[in-house]
Each structure stands twice: as C-alpha cells, then as structure tokens.
Design an enzyme around this catalytic site. Structure first.
Site, PDB file in Angstrom:
ATOM      1  N   ASP A  16       0.473  -1.266   9.124  1.00  0.00           N
ATOM      2  CA  ASP A  16      -0.281  -2.068   8.145  1.00  0.00           C
ATOM      3  C   ASP A  16      -0.235  -3.562   8.435  1.00  0.00           C
ATOM      4  OD1 ASP A  16      -0.751   0.224   6.631  1.00  0.00           O
ATOM      5  OD2 ASP A  16       0.960  -0.140   5.310  1.00  0.00           O
TER       6      ASP A  16
ATOM      7  N   LYS B  85      -1.819  -4.965  -0.262  1.00  0.00           N
ATOM      8  CA  LYS B  85      -3.036  -4.177   0.002  1.00  0.00           C
ATOM      9  C   LYS B  85      -3.025  -2.917  -0.848  1.00  0.00           C
ATOM     10  CE  LYS B  85      -1.114  -0.568   2.361  1.00  0.00           C
ATOM     11  NZ  LYS B  85      -0.984   0.756   1.751  1.00  0.00           N
TER      12      LYS B  85
ATOM     13  N   PRO C 143       5.562  -5.315  -5.050  1.00  0.00           N
ATOM     14  CA  PRO C 143       6.680  -4.396  -5.284  1.00  0.00           C
ATOM     15  C   PRO C 143       7.253  -3.840  -3.974  1.00  0.00           C
ATOM     16  CG  PRO C 143       4.597  -3.429  -6.028  1.00  0.00           C
ATOM     17  CD  PRO C 143       4.328  -4.871  -5.713  1.00  0.00           C
TER      18      PRO C 143
ATOM     19  N   ALA D 239       3.343  -7.486   4.609  1.00  0.00           N
ATOM     20  CA  ALA D 239       2.901  -8.836   4.240  1.00  0.00           C
ATOM     21  C   ALA D 239       3.939  -9.866   4.669  1.00  0.00           C
ATOM     22  CB  ALA D 239       2.668  -8.916   2.728  1.00  0.00           C
TER      23      ALA D 239
HETATM   24  O1  C5P Z   1       3.895   1.979  11.057  1.00  0.00           O
HETATM   25  P1  C5P Z   1       4.905   1.932   9.984  1.00  0.00           P
HETATM   26  O2  C5P Z   1       6.253   1.470  10.452  1.00  0.00           O
HETATM   27  O3  C5P Z   1       4.465   1.211   8.760  1.00  0.00           O
HETATM   28  O4  C5P Z   1       5.081   3.441   9.540  1.00  0.00           O
HETATM   29  C1  C5P Z   1       6.193   3.851   8.794  1.00  0.00           C
HETATM   30  C2  C5P Z   1       6.293   5.377   8.858  1.00  0.00           C
HETATM   31  O5  C5P Z   1       5.169   5.965   8.190  1.00  0.00           O
HETATM   32  C3  C5P Z   1       6.226   5.967  10.253  1.00  0.00           C
HETATM   33  O6  C5P Z   1       7.478   6.008  10.858  1.00  0.00           O
HETATM   34  C4  C5P Z   1       5.702   7.368   9.965  1.00  0.00           C
HETATM   35  O7  C5P Z   1       6.706   8.212   9.483  1.00  0.00           O
HETATM   36  C5  C5P Z   1       4.724   7.137   8.839  1.00  0.00           C
HETATM   37  N1  C5P Z   1       3.344   6.943   9.308  1.00  0.00           N
HETATM   38  C6  C5P Z   1       2.648   8.016   9.826  1.00  0.00           C
HETATM   39  N2  C5P Z   1       1.360   7.853  10.258  1.00  0.00           N
HETATM   40  C7  C5P Z   1       0.761   6.647  10.185  1.00  0.00           C
HETATM   41  C8  C5P Z   1       1.441   5.531   9.667  1.00  0.00           C
HETATM   42  C9  C5P Z   1       2.731   5.717   9.232  1.00  0.00           C
HETATM   43  O8  C5P Z   1       3.166   9.142   9.895  1.00  0.00           O
HETATM   44  N3  C5P Z   1      -0.479   6.522  10.617  1.00  0.00           N
END
Ligand code: C5P
Length: 296
Positions: free
Chosen positions: A137, A10, A95, A105
């Site tokens: 995501d 994405k 990547p 993904a």
């Molecule tokens: O949700 P995901 O595990 O992909 O997020 C990884 C990190 O990205 C989170 O631990 C956080 O530090 C940051 N993040 C955030 N706000 C979001 C999405 C992600 O601060 N809305």
C-alpha cells in the site's frame, strides 16, 4: 533543519482478492481512495535513526527497527549512501491495525521527509520504487487521490474520478493483522473473486455517490468479520442508519460508511456514535493528495 510531512489514510472502494501467487502475495484488483485523516511525520537531523509516536493508538506502534517509518528511512539511507541520521516524530490520527494503511502512510511520509531533510533529491518514481519494497500500500500512500491498484496492490494506474465523497469511519476496539485476514480468506472455498472493478469505476467516472455506495466491494469482509465478530453489529447498524454504502476498509476492522454529502455525514456520524457499536467515530473526506511536505 526540520521537515514536516502529512500522509493520508486510505480506504478500498473495491477490493478483489484473487489467487495466491508464487511469492505468497495475493493477486489484487483494488480501487484506493485517500482520505483527509492524516498522520504527520516530523524529521529532524539526528546522529542516528530514532522514532517517537504520539496520538491515536500510539502505544500499539513498534518503536524499534520494524517501525515502518524507520524502515523507510533506513532503506532510503542505504540506497542513497546517506550517512546522516534522523529523529522522526509521528503524530498518528489513522487507526493502528485498522485496515486504513496507517503504517504505510507513515512509511511514505518518512520517505518524503528524509528525502527533503537529507537532500537526496530522489524523484517521485524513485521514491515509488522504494515504497513498493516497503509494502503493497505504500506506493498509494505516496500518490494519494483515487487510483486502481493491481499486482499485489503496488502497481497503480490513474482513475477518472469526479467529485468528493463524505465518509464516516467506525473505528473498532482492537485491530486485525493483514496476514491473518488474508489467511482466513484462504480458508473460504470461493468459486469466484471480484476481479472486475467496473461498477466502482463507472460510479467514480459519473461522480455519483449513490452508485458508488451500491458498488462498494470487499472480498476480505467475510474473513475480517469472522476474526472480529463485533463487526457484524457495526455493519448491520451502519446499514440501518441509511448510509449510501457500508464496507469494511481493507483488511479491517475499520468500517467505512458513505454519506450523500457533508451534512448527511454529520448526522450519520452522530447517529452511529449514539448507537455504541464501535470504539470511536470519525468524519473524513476524499480524495486528497498523497504524502507531502507541509512545513520545512
Ligand atoms: O505488502 P504488505 O507488507 O503490506 O503486506 C502485508 C501482508 O499482507 C503480506 O505479508 C501478506 O500476508 C498479505 N498480503 C497478501 N497479498 C497482497 C498484499 C498483502 O497476501 N496483495
């Protein structure tokens, strides 16, 4: 018994990053588009959960319990009471740590693949709920297309999007971790954030690549560039080469360039590769569907 699933990368056409919420995540307003740069996950019956990884950046992908595809399979097994195992083989094209939801993904693909392998028969809503537990995501990686994301990015609504878009991707040497980029963003004393995605949504509604190029927005771009200073030259060069728009993808460091069409993208990709301002150049088109079975 073997199931093969492909899931898309994405980019964020708009990434507005708001205040930190009580749970530590940032409030987001984002517009995602899925691109035909696809990771493949093959699931075969096995005694336990195991994963091997090949392809783009494979040596940087963890193989233990924190591998996102393994976490996805384990979550699905736990919630459905499945005792069967799976041998997962991931072929990467997206990547690693590039800001293109490569791990998400793989997680989405593993959910779809193991659901089919084990015959757990969850519907898309059930899979979507598990996806949201795995990462912000991951629900979008399941759905694909073009979508508006709110909350921490996991709440999706459909977007009226006409046309297809020709992208050139500048892959960077080295990666960026998402938490580090959000933490760097928090040190910026911003008065406002890009709370509204109207310009991107209007361009998509009209199917107008020129307007879309001008509207591309990423609140994390400055923070990503501070952490990965080479990006400055990549961004400057990409703009010089006449892309309709240039933006860091998600938390970076991949840079996305929008071209007027496939021929313009081929020229742009060749010119960019010739300038030596990134590790590799890829062509991609979008939108494409989310994670789906390609071969049983
Ligand atoms: O949700 P995901 O595990 O992909 O997020 C990884 C990190 O990205 C989170 O631990 C956080 O530090 C940051 N993040 C955030 N706000 C979001 C999405 C992600 O601060 N809305």
């Amino acid at each position: 018994m073997r199931v093969v699933v492909r899931a898309p990368a994405k980019i964020n056409l708009h990434l507005g990053v708001g205040p930190v919420r009580p749970d530590g995540y940032h409030e987001l307003v984002t517009v995602y588009q899925a691109l035909d740069l696809l990771d493949e996950v093959r699931a075969e019956a096995g005694p336990d959960l195991a994963v091997t990884v090949t392809g783009e950046g494979a040596s940087d992908v963890p193989l233990g319990a924190d591998n996102l595809a393994v976490r996805a399979a384990r979550l699905l097994a736990d919630r459905t009471g499945t005792t069967a195992g799976a041998r997962l083989t991931i072929r990467k094209a997206i990547p690693v740590a590039g800001g293109m939801a490569g791990g998400s993904a793989d997680a989405a693909a593993a959910l779809v693949a193991c659901d089919a392998l084990w015959g757990t028969g969850l519907d898309r809503d059930d899979l979507g709920a598990l996806a949201a537990e795995l990462g912000s995501d991951v629900p979008f990686s399941l759905v694909g297309g073009t979508a508006l994301g709110t909350g921490r990015g996991e709440q999706l609504s459909p977007v009226l999007a006409r046309g297809t878009y020709a992208w050139v991707l500048a892959l960077a040497a080295g990666g960026l971790t998402t938490p580090a980029v959000f933490a760097a963003y928090d040190t910026e004393q911003r008065a406002v954030w890009s709370e509204r995605a109207d310009a991107v949504l209007a361009a998509l509604r009209a199917g107008d690549p020129t307007a879309l190029g001008a509207a591309l927005t990423n609140d994390l771009q400055e923070a990503a560039t501070r952490l990965h200073p080479d990006l400055r030259r990549t961004l400057e060069t990409a703009r010089e080469l006449g892309a309709l728009g240039v933006v860091v993808s998600g938390s970076g460091p991949t840079v996305a360039l929008l071209a007027a069409g496939p021929d313009a993208a081929d020229t742009l990709a060749a010119d960019l590769a010739g300038r030596g301002v990134c590790r590799a150049v890829r062509r991609a088109g979008g939108p494409v569907p989310g994670a789906r079975v390609v071969d049983g």
